[in-house]
Enzyme design. Structure first.
Site, PDB file in Angstrom:
ATOM      1  N   VAL A 113      37.354  33.299  35.307  1.00  0.00           N
ATOM      2  CA  VAL A 113      37.626  31.662  36.761  1.00  0.00           C
ATOM      3  C   VAL A 113      37.109  32.727  38.045  1.00  0.00           C
ATOM      4  CG1 VAL A 113      39.778  31.045  38.868  1.00  0.00           C
ATOM      5  CG2 VAL A 113      39.741  30.883  35.927  1.00  0.00           C
ATOM      6  N   ALA A 145      37.040  36.924  41.316  1.00  0.00           N
ATOM      7  CA  ALA A 145      36.937  36.433  39.937  1.00  0.00           C
ATOM      8  C   ALA A 145      38.296  37.550  39.081  1.00  0.00           C
ATOM      9  CB  ALA A 145      35.741  36.455  39.474  1.00  0.00           C
ATOM     10  N   LYS A 146      38.001  36.725  38.296  1.00  0.00           N
ATOM     11  CA  LYS A 146      39.019  37.195  36.481  1.00  0.00           C
ATOM     12  C   LYS A 146      38.609  36.650  35.446  1.00  0.00           C
ATOM     13  CE  LYS A 146      41.822  41.088  37.263  1.00  0.00           C
ATOM     14  NZ  LYS A 146      41.982  41.537  38.007  1.00  0.00           N
ATOM     15  N   GLY A 147      39.313  37.496  34.282  1.00  0.00           N
ATOM     16  CA  GLY A 147      39.119  37.087  33.398  1.00  0.00           C
ATOM     17  C   GLY A 147      39.294  37.363  32.531  1.00  0.00           C
TER      18      GLY A 147
END
Ligand code: GLU
Length: 417
Positions: free
Chosen positions: A61, A106-108
């Site tokens: 995201v 962001a992050k995953g």
């Protein structure tokens, strides 16, 4: 509302709204910042050691790319959800803005239990996930890093997978890599070192001497263990530490480095000689000067906040405190160094690693630690000033600073088309 009924993203929005109320934001900008820019969901197959194929779900995201490429870690955990990844991506935007580095957030995450997987399965999962999110990932666009249950070895697989597809080595596509392949000196300790610097500043504000200050650390991993030994080096007494198996306590103090050695052999801190056992919940309520939560979200809540005895809380974890708990802690005079400030040392040295990777020119560890200290201390004081001027807690102050920076960048760039 009860804290457990709210998801991490709802909490992130509540924190945003509380701080945004102090700013004169245009309605459109405010609404834009409440949303994540793009969200990718992937379902992908992984060959397991027994020959079977399992389907895993992953996310990446991007909350904002206004101030630069999006930046943020990847976590491997059974409880990962899209909602959690959204919150973590938004927190990355504020974190990068608070410390003034030119990144968005962001992050995953991948829903999996890496503790139940072999090395080979973990490599297959990582390489396939990296391929699936490669449509979003690049040195100019989105740069992943380690987070919960991911580490330099996993970053090396991501860098290698991406580079194989490009046909040449692209070290700047990921940070937190091993030093041998373009990682930065000081990166593995950076988050814990930043926690140490901000804790030191917070203790000054509270008039508590660093030497002899008692510290309890929840989560003895990448962040917590380093924060513990660096605070110990500064004269603090580490009275308790914990991991997912439970905690250990010794009022006379623990040697954090020796506990690390024990954990490396036994995979847990539990059972370390000369200590009493305690639960993760008990650790949070321990008699101590500094509490350092370095595990997962939502551990300091309206339920336990009235019983917390620490005078300073330094959030090594992302999102450990609920908004209801924030109010209680502020009323009780407990000084909270919020996650977006306390744990920003990691992404700060990630920024140094990215710059070094793009330039193929590497700095000394001393240079990195000096620059990190300067950024952490300056950012702490920027936030403290706002908190004193506006009479708000440090989280609201950090958000005011961050939201203002992102909003200004958005206005200057303009809305396209
Ligand atoms: N996962 C870390 C964080 O939450 C580091 C992110 C990065 O270095 O990009 O801040």
């Amino acid at each position: 509302m009860e804290k457990n009924s709210r998801s991490p993203y709802e909490i992130a929005i509540a924190q945003f709204d509380k701080a945004a109320a102090h700013l004169d934001l245009k309605a459109g900008i405010r609404e834009m910042l409440r949303h994540c820019k793009r969200e990718l969901i992937v379902h992908f197959p992984v060959k397991m050691d027994d020959g079977s194929v399992r389907i895993f779900t992953g996310y990446r995201v991007h909350h904002s790319t206004v101030r630069g490429p999006s930046k943020g870690g990847i976590r491997f955990h059974p409880d990962v959800t899209l909602d959690e990844v959204r919150a973590l991506a938004m927190w990355m935007t504020w974190k990068c803005a608070v410390v003034g580095i030119p990144f968005g957030g962001a992050k995953g995450g991948v829903v999996c239990d890496p503790k139940q997987m072999s090395e080979n399965e973990l490599e297959n999962l990582t390489r396939r996930y990296a391929t699936e999110i490669a449509i979003l990932m690049s040195p100019e666009g989105d740069i992943p890093a380690p987070d919960v249950n991911t580490n330099p070895r996993i970053m090396a697989w991501i860098m290698d997978t991406y580079s194989m597809h490009r046909g040449y080595s692209t070290p700047a596509v990921v940070t937190g890599k091993p030093v041998e392949i373009g990682g930065s000196l000081g990166r593995s300790e950076a988050t814990g070192r930043g926690v140490m610097f901000t804790t030191r500043e917070a203790l000054k504000v509270k008039g508590i001497p660093l030497d002899g200050a008692t510290v309890a650390v929840q989560g003895f991993g990448n962040v917590g263990a380093v924060a513990a030994y660096l605070l110990q080096d500064k004269g603090c007494k580490i009275v308790a530490v914990s991991d997912s198996q439970g905690g250990i306590y010794n009022p006379k103090g623990l040697d954090a480095r020796d506990v690390m050695r024990f954990k490396a052999e036994n995979r847990t801190v539990v059972g370390y000689p000369g200590t009493d056992r305690l639960t993760n919940e008990e650790l949070l309520e321990l008699e101590c000067d500094v509490l350092v939560p370095c595990a997962l979200e939502n551990v300091i809540t309206a339920q336990n906040a009235p019983r917390i005895k620490a005078r300073v809380i330094a959030e090594g974890a992302n999102g450990p405190t609920t908004p209801e708990a924030d109010e209680i802690l502020y009323d009780r005079g407990i000084f909270v160094v919020p996650d977006v400030l306390a744990n920003a040392g990691g992404v700060t040295v990630s920024y140094f690693e990215w710059v070094q990777g793009l330039q193929f020119f590497f700095w000394s560890e001393r240079e990195i630690n000096l620059q990190l200290r300067e950024i952490m201390v300056r950012s702490f004081n920027d936030v403290l000033r706002i908190s004193e001027e506006r009479k708000v807690d440090m989280r609201v102050a950090a958000y005011i600073l961050a939201i203002r920076r992102v909003a200004e960048a958005t206005m200057i760039r303009g809305i396209y088309p």
